[in-house]
Write an enzyme that holds these catalytic residues in place. Structure first.
Site, mmCIF file in Angstrom:
data_model
loop_
_atom_site.group_PDB
_atom_site.id
_atom_site.type_symbol
_atom_site.label_atom_id
_atom_site.label_comp_id
_atom_site.label_asym_id
_atom_site.label_seq_id
_atom_site.Cartn_x
_atom_site.Cartn_y
_atom_site.Cartn_z
ATOM 1 N N ASP A 100 0.852 -1.182 0.000
ATOM 2 C CA ASP A 100 0.000 0.000 0.000
ATOM 3 C C ASP A 100 0.895 1.240 0.000
ATOM 4 O O ASP A 100 1.821 1.321 -0.793
ATOM 5 C CB ASP A 100 -0.969 -0.039 1.199
ATOM 6 C CG ASP A 100 -2.095 0.988 1.089
ATOM 7 O OD1 ASP A 100 -3.099 0.679 0.432
ATOM 8 O OD2 ASP A 100 -1.945 2.090 1.616
ATOM 9 N N TYR A 151 -2.852 10.831 0.642
ATOM 10 C CA TYR A 151 -3.701 10.874 -0.550
ATOM 11 C C TYR A 151 -3.684 12.267 -1.165
ATOM 12 O O TYR A 151 -3.710 12.410 -2.393
ATOM 13 C CB TYR A 151 -5.129 10.467 -0.193
ATOM 14 C CG TYR A 151 -5.247 9.013 0.163
ATOM 15 C CD1 TYR A 151 -5.545 8.047 -0.793
ATOM 16 C CD2 TYR A 151 -5.037 8.582 1.476
ATOM 17 C CE1 TYR A 151 -5.639 6.707 -0.465
ATOM 18 C CE2 TYR A 151 -5.119 7.242 1.815
ATOM 19 C CZ TYR A 151 -5.420 6.310 0.841
ATOM 20 O OH TYR A 151 -5.488 4.987 1.158
ATOM 21 N N HIS A 163 -4.752 -7.675 0.170
ATOM 22 C CA HIS A 163 -3.971 -6.444 0.195
ATOM 23 C C HIS A 163 -3.161 -6.285 1.484
ATOM 24 O O HIS A 163 -2.062 -5.736 1.464
ATOM 25 C CB HIS A 163 -4.938 -5.261 0.039
ATOM 26 C CG HIS A 163 -4.280 -3.937 -0.089
ATOM 27 N ND1 HIS A 163 -3.446 -3.611 -1.130
ATOM 28 C CD2 HIS A 163 -4.335 -2.819 0.707
ATOM 29 C CE1 HIS A 163 -3.020 -2.367 -0.998
ATOM 30 N NE2 HIS A 163 -3.544 -1.871 0.112
#
Length: 439
Positions: free
Chosen positions: A199, A354, A414
């Site tokens: 990630d 982000y 994930h």
């Protein structure tokens, strides 16, 4: 290289009674809907209400299903007693605080008894935390396995867990990598180390590989850098031509594992990336709204764990199926991760990568001048079937990486260090055995 016995200020995970009492009150005051947003909504509309209500009740009672080694005397005694038990679990390996470039950096350090153990830095992502590494710490520090053992360093990213927030606007994950390189080389006195992550930890790990101290690096996530011939097909798929990409891939002799990985990436873009758009444009708006509500944090993170994990995990396995009990995606571990976000008051700052670092992912796939320092270093990838978006093996060189090990697994998603800790640990050990510099 022997890591110093006291590399920084010792720190114990020990939340105040006042904070835990407040969490208990908030859980007692929870008021959730009694009916789905529409009949039979399931997970299609987002977080499943039935699952959310069950987890909130377990959290409030301090009795989450899937608890590992929890004494019977603690069951049902409330969230406060449960969390004290969790703190004991977390503190089995010591924690430290240090300051680098004015930023408070928290890290956990699991030492091997082998004096020749390899220093390994593990970088987590979102919605994970340093706790993602919990199930691989004991395995990677063992000395009774074939191959090397490791000193495992697990920092919290700035703005996550017990690390301080980023110190300024524009702080990117490449800046975090600079801090983590300094942590390894200057604080821990490890001039040579290995890096691993997934990630956002993938981005940090790729940037760590640009430093001379990082000798080899490994990830369990590799965002697809789509070849030019496939881009028109992806455009058509997103425009409504459902199934055209997997059909074309089957004609081009991609196997089912690779097709499934690309399909999941397309599903993520069309139905699973709304949070990304919010967090990369207006992170404060949703961050402030979640900050004071533990149940809101749980609802927000729970959907990601369900969507990005292997559906055979204990937390999400259908009643008619057999759960994979080797998986750490349990109700308790999801609640531990959520509780960390709430008690550390970091849900809003965890959104900052982000907003600040989205371009970093793109540059790692396209800017070969940037990645040139790591282009010839050994790189390993562990591929899991329920990754949120995966690269076929033949696409990996487009990331300008020197793929020396590529391992595929039948189970996992994930959050690999939680979802399939045994496979990830074995891959890391094998990769280091074959590619760590011998001198």
């Amino acid at each position: 290289m022997t890591i110093p016995a006291n590399p920084a200020t010792a720190f114990k995970v020990a939340v105040s009674d006042e904070a835990l009492d407040r969490l208990a009150r908030r859980l007692e005051d929870t008021h959730l809907p009694t009916e789905d947003i529409v009949p039979d909504a399931g997970w299609e509309y987002g977080t499943n209400l039935t699952k959310l209500r069950q987890l909130v009740d377990d959290w409030r009672r301090g009795d989450p299903e899937g608890g590992e080694g929890k004494p019977t005397s603690l069951k049902g005694n409330g969230v406060k007693d449960w969390w004290k038990h969790v703190e004991g679990r977390m503190n089995r390996h010591p924690h430290f605080l240090t300051t680098i470039e004015g930023v408070k950096v928290h890290f956990q350090l699991a030492r091997s008894k082998d004096p020749n153990a390899i220093p390994l830095i593990f970088s987590h992502g979102w919605p994970g935390s340093f706790f993602e590494a919990d199930l691989i710490l004991d395995e990677l520090t063992r000395t009774d396995r074939p191959g090397p053992s490791f000193h495992v360093v697990v920092p919290s990213l700035p703005g996550y867990g017990f690390s301080g927030p980023p110190p300024r606007k524009g702080w990117q994950l490449k800046d975090t990598a600079r801090l983590f390189n300094s942590l390894m080389v200057d604080v821990l006195q490890s001039p040579a180390y290995m890096a691993q992550g997934g990630d956002w930890g993938y981005v940090v790990t790729r940037h760590l590989a640009l430093y001379s101290g990082c000798k080899i690096y490994h990830t369990n996530f590799a965002p697809p850098n789509i070849p030019p011939y496939a881009k028109p097909l992806v455009t058509l798929e997103k425009a409504g031509w459902k199934g055209i990409v997997p059909k074309a891939m089957s004609y081009l002799f991609y196997d089912q594992f690779e097709i499934h990985g690309v399909q999941r990436g397309l599903e993520y873009l069309t139905t699973g990336s709304g949070y990304f758009e919010i967090q990369s444009t207006k992170p404060a708006t949703v961050g402030y709204g979640l900050h004071d509500s533990p149940v809101a944090v749980l609802s927000y993170l729970l959907e990601k764990f369900q969507l990005w994990s292997d559906p055979r995990s204990p937390a999400f396995c259908k009643p008619t199926d057999k759960a994979n009990n080797l998986s750490g995606i349990t109700d308790e571990n999801i609640l531990i991760n959520t509780t960390l976000y709430y008690l550390s008051s970091t849900i809003h700052t965890s959104f900052l990568p982000y907003y600040e670092s989205t371009d970093s992912v793109l540059s790692l796939g396209k800017d070969h001048k940037l990645t040139a320092p790591s282009a010839h270093k050994p790189y390993g990838l562990s591929a899991f079937p329920y990754e949120l978006a995966a690269s076929p093996r033949s696409w990996l060189p487009r990331l300008n990486v020197n793929v020396c090990q590529y391992k595929r697994h039948d189970y996992g998603g994930h959050f690999a260090a939680l979802d399939n800790p045994q496979a990830l640990s074995a891959d890391v050990r094998e990769f280091a055995a074959n590619h760590w510099p011998s001198s």
